[in-house]
Design an enzyme around this catalytic site. Structure first.
Site, PDB file in Angstrom:
ATOM      1  N   ARG A   1       0.821  -1.214   0.000  1.00  0.00           N
ATOM      2  CA  ARG A   1       0.000   0.000   0.000  1.00  0.00           C
ATOM      3  C   ARG A   1       0.849   1.255   0.000  1.00  0.00           C
ATOM      4  O   ARG A   1       0.446   2.277  -0.571  1.00  0.00           O
ATOM      5  CB  ARG A   1      -0.934   0.002   1.209  1.00  0.00           C
ATOM      6  CG  ARG A   1      -2.076  -0.971   1.014  1.00  0.00           C
ATOM      7  CD  ARG A   1      -2.966  -1.024   2.215  1.00  0.00           C
ATOM      8  NE  ARG A   1      -4.176  -1.766   1.904  1.00  0.00           N
ATOM      9  CZ  ARG A   1      -4.989  -2.261   2.817  1.00  0.00           C
ATOM     10  NH1 ARG A   1      -4.731  -2.098   4.099  1.00  0.00           N
ATOM     11  NH2 ARG A   1      -6.068  -2.910   2.458  1.00  0.00           N
TER      12      ARG A   1
ATOM     13  N   LYS B   1     -19.766 -17.194   1.089  1.00  0.00           N
ATOM     14  CA  LYS B   1     -21.198 -17.009   1.265  1.00  0.00           C
ATOM     15  C   LYS B   1     -21.900 -16.226   0.161  1.00  0.00           C
ATOM     16  O   LYS B   1     -21.423 -15.195  -0.288  1.00  0.00           O
ATOM     17  CB  LYS B   1     -21.454 -16.306   2.600  1.00  0.00           C
ATOM     18  CG  LYS B   1     -21.209 -17.233   3.789  1.00  0.00           C
ATOM     19  CD  LYS B   1     -20.960 -16.466   5.062  1.00  0.00           C
ATOM     20  CE  LYS B   1     -22.236 -15.853   5.607  1.00  0.00           C
ATOM     21  NZ  LYS B   1     -21.937 -14.946   6.734  1.00  0.00           N
TER      22      LYS B   1
ATOM     23  N   GLY C   1     -10.136  -8.958  -0.689  1.00  0.00           N
ATOM     24  CA  GLY C   1      -8.950  -9.259   0.119  1.00  0.00           C
ATOM     25  C   GLY C   1      -8.397 -10.653  -0.129  1.00  0.00           C
ATOM     26  O   GLY C   1      -7.207 -10.829  -0.410  1.00  0.00           O
TER      27      GLY C   1
ATOM     28  N   GLY D   1     -12.736  -3.984   0.899  1.00  0.00           N
ATOM     29  CA  GLY D   1     -14.132  -3.578   1.066  1.00  0.00           C
ATOM     30  C   GLY D   1     -14.566  -2.570   0.021  1.00  0.00           C
ATOM     31  O   GLY D   1     -15.684  -2.618  -0.488  1.00  0.00           O
TER      32      GLY D   1
END
Ligand code: ADP
Ligand code: MG
Length: 395
Positions: free
Chosen positions: A37, A199, A352, A375
């Site tokens: 990052r 999920k 991620g 996110g």
């Protein structure tokens, strides 16, 4: 609409207040374990410095919950940044606002770089408190948002501050929004999306947003089980979300009525336990045994997915094909990464775990774009307007 970027400002002598995402992982000794990052922000930082701006960097690190905590100090990041750009003057200010920050900014010469302390040491940051945003804004002349990874949060340093300063995008932000934005709005076709992960419920909005745009949607990973169950398969001990069955049915219907190809696994790697050393066998989905669970997609599925990927011109991937943390169940995920690396297409990886998988597979540098925002990229793929992007001025 295209956004203004750092290239649209005359920087000489100006104070560039730059929101970066320096939320890097550190070990117990406060050593940075992955500086991706920080490196990702270098093009913007050096560009501004080279053009004579006084560069003031803001970031969060971890979750200090609105109060100072030495564990989450950005000081080690300032030291690391300095080591990455040895020809620049990099300093650190142990405050993010107030007198000490004002003084540190006043001491800057053109081209100097200053990293402020963690903005989340102040309760006003996450509350998006206008007074705190104002204090931050007082330190600069132009707000540069280069923190794509934080753009889904409306905080003082990512969004609120733009009430008080003109706002342009940094190069990283421009790239993230540009590449993913084009893929969603105007993709080169065929456009294939691959969605996986544990999920269905995590990815409903992503599927809903992508399905009408793609030529083919590939569904793998744990979430495929729920779709397969709806199609009438007995998924035995596999993770199936009863609550999500209705949604899965609706999405399958939507694919049918809108004539979108929706590909589900035809075979799986089946195991009797959710464990790295569990015995495992390849099975057709229709032949899963009552005491087995599906933990990866099988070779026939990989072959089918691979062909789809190799024929595509745009590929977006979010969500692993199996429990790739366990080598026995990582083959499907790595094969998808490999196929994307080989494809003559714009290839985008977001999320991620998916990004970690592509890195583990050693093909991250073969992708057109590996999103730095977990996110944030998910919300972007959901079609949501990110507050930190919305505040950037249109050209
Ligand atoms: P991303 O972070 O890329 O958005 P997710 O967090 O949605 O991805 O999903 C990643 C997780 O899904 C991984 O931890 C992986 O182990 C899990 N997973 C994938 N396939 C299965 C499966 N068949 N059964 C259980 N978990 C799975
Ligand atoms: Mg994840």
């Amino acid at each position: 609409m295209p956004k203004k970027t750092v290239e649209d400002v005359a920087w000489q002598g100006k104070r560039a207040l730059v929101r970066v995402d320096f939320n890097v992982p550190m070990d117990d000794a406060r050593q940075i374990t992955d500086d991706t990052r920080i490196r990702a922000a270098l093009p913007t930082i050096t560009y501004l410095s080279d053009r004579g701006a006084r560069v003031i960097l803001m970031s969060h690190l971890g979750r200090p919950k609105g109060e100072p905590n030495p564990k989450y100090s950005l000081r080690p990041v300032a030291d690391h940044l300095a080591s990455l750009i040895p020809d620049k003057r990099v300093s650190f200010c142990p405050e993010a606002v107030g007198e000490e920050a004002q003084k540190a900014v006043s001491a800057l010469a053109d081209g100097d770089i200053l990293l402020l302390e963690n903005v989340r040491f102040y309760p006003g940051e996450e509350k998006n408190d206008p007074a705190f945003a104002r204090q931050l804004a007082d330190l600069g002349d132009v707000f540069v948002n280069d923190a794509f990874g934080s753009a889904h949060r409306a905080h003082a340093s990512t969004a609120g501050i733009a009430q008080y300063l003109p706002c342009v995008a940094g190069f990283l932000m421009e790239r993230e929004v540009g590449i993913m934005g084009k893929a969603l709005a105007n993709p080169e076709r065929p456009f294939v999306a691959i969605i996986g992960g544990a999920k269905v419920s995590d990815k409903i909005k992503v599927i809903e947003n992508l399905l009408p745009k793609v030529d083919a949607l590939i569904i793998g990973g744990g979430m495929a089980n729920t779709f397969l169950a709806v199609e009438g398969h007995d998924m035995a001990k596999s993770l199936v979300e009863e609550d999500a069955k209705e949604t899965a049915r609706r999405l399958l219907d939507l694919a049918r009525t809108s004539n979108r190809k929706l590909l589900l696994p035809v075979d799986v790697v089946a195991a009797k336990a959710f464990a790295p050393d569990a015995e495992h066998t390849v099975r057709l989905v229709s032949e899963l045994q009552p005491d087995e669970m599906a933990l990866d997609v099988g070779p026939a599925s990989v072959e089918m997915f691979r062909n789809e990927i190799l024929g595509a011109k745009t590929v977006i991937w979010n969500g692993p094909m199996g429990v790739f943390e366990m080598p026995a169940f990582a083959k499907g995920t790595f094969a998808i990464a490999q196929a994307m690396a080989e494809a003559d297409a714009t290839t985008i990886v977001g999320g991620g775990d998916s990004v970690a998988a592509v890195e583990q597979a050693g093909v991250a540098d073969k992708m057109t774009h590996v999103s730095t925002g977990g996110g944030a990229s998910l919300e972007f793929l959901e079609g949501r307007t990110l507050p930190g992007v919305a505040v950037i001025e249109d050209k």
